[in-house]
Design an enzyme around this catalytic site. Sequence first.
Site, PDB file in Angstrom:
ATOM      1  N   ASN A 124     -13.505  -3.342   3.350  1.00 56.11           N
ATOM      2  CA  ASN A 124     -14.577  -2.359   3.499  1.00 56.11           C
ATOM      3  C   ASN A 124     -15.496  -2.359   2.284  1.00 56.11           C
ATOM      4  OD1 ASN A 124     -13.281  -1.381   5.892  1.00 56.11           O
ATOM      5  ND2 ASN A 124     -11.897  -0.195   4.608  1.00 56.11           N
TER       6      ASN A 124
ATOM      7  N   ASP B 182       0.849  -1.194   0.000  1.00 59.66           N
ATOM      8  CA  ASP B 182       0.000   0.000   0.000  1.00 59.66           C
ATOM      9  C   ASP B 182       0.885   1.244   0.000  1.00 59.66           C
ATOM     10  OD1 ASP B 182      -1.769   2.161   0.888  1.00 59.66           O
ATOM     11  OD2 ASP B 182      -3.183   0.576   1.426  1.00 59.66           O
TER      12      ASP B 182
ATOM     13  N   GLN C   8     -14.725   2.517   2.488  1.00 60.01           N
ATOM     14  CA  GLN C   8     -14.197   2.190   1.165  1.00 60.01           C
ATOM     15  C   GLN C   8     -13.969   3.483   0.389  1.00 60.01           C
ATOM     16  OE1 GLN C   8     -16.712  -0.331  -1.287  1.00 60.01           O
ATOM     17  NE2 GLN C   8     -15.035  -0.825  -2.669  1.00 60.01           N
TER      18      GLN C   8
ATOM     19  N   HIS D 144     -11.094  -4.978  -2.594  1.00 54.98           N
ATOM     20  CA  HIS D 144      -9.716  -5.224  -2.163  1.00 54.98           C
ATOM     21  C   HIS D 144      -9.709  -5.550  -0.679  1.00 54.98           C
ATOM     22  CE1 HIS D 144     -10.405  -0.896  -1.640  1.00 54.98           C
ATOM     23  NE2 HIS D 144      -9.481  -0.896  -0.693  1.00 54.98           N
TER      24      HIS D 144
ATOM     25  N   HIS E 249      -7.239  -5.361   2.802  1.00 52.16           N
ATOM     26  CA  HIS E 249      -6.046  -4.807   3.427  1.00 52.16           C
ATOM     27  C   HIS E 249      -5.407  -5.874   4.311  1.00 52.16           C
ATOM     28  CE1 HIS E 249      -6.805  -0.480   2.566  1.00 52.16           C
ATOM     29  NE2 HIS E 249      -8.052  -0.912   2.489  1.00 52.16           N
TER      30      HIS E 249
END
Length: 133
Positions: free
Chosen positions: A86, A30, A93, A99, A101
């Site tokens: 999320n 990230d 989100q 996606h 995390h």
Amino acid sequence: MSDCIFCKIANGEIPSATLYEDDDFRVILDLGPASKGHALILPKSHAANIYELPEELAGKAMILAKKMAGKMTEVLKCDGFNIVQNNGEIAGQTVFHFHMHLIPRYEGDQVKLGWTPGTLTDEVRDELLEKLK
């Protein structure tokens, strides 16, 4: 989707720090990490959220999350791990491509994930049991 940034990253159109790749997913570091090693699991096919994600891909995503969390914990020597996903703006989100995390946790880190526990009343419990079973 041609304008989806995560589609472009997942499919190699935009360079990324890739930790893992297969036919269905790319796992990247990230760019705005919550902690050292914070990574994202990105499916290569577009789904805005978990509601749109095919069940088979959802299952593969969780298996990949388990695999990556184990490897990352071993390599990073972190003290714990959050796997966060999320759905919808109100849930946090910000990019509308499904996606997950992967957030390594370290003793004393300043990562803030959580909530103040409420109370499950008998009335709400009964309502939800009736409606959701």
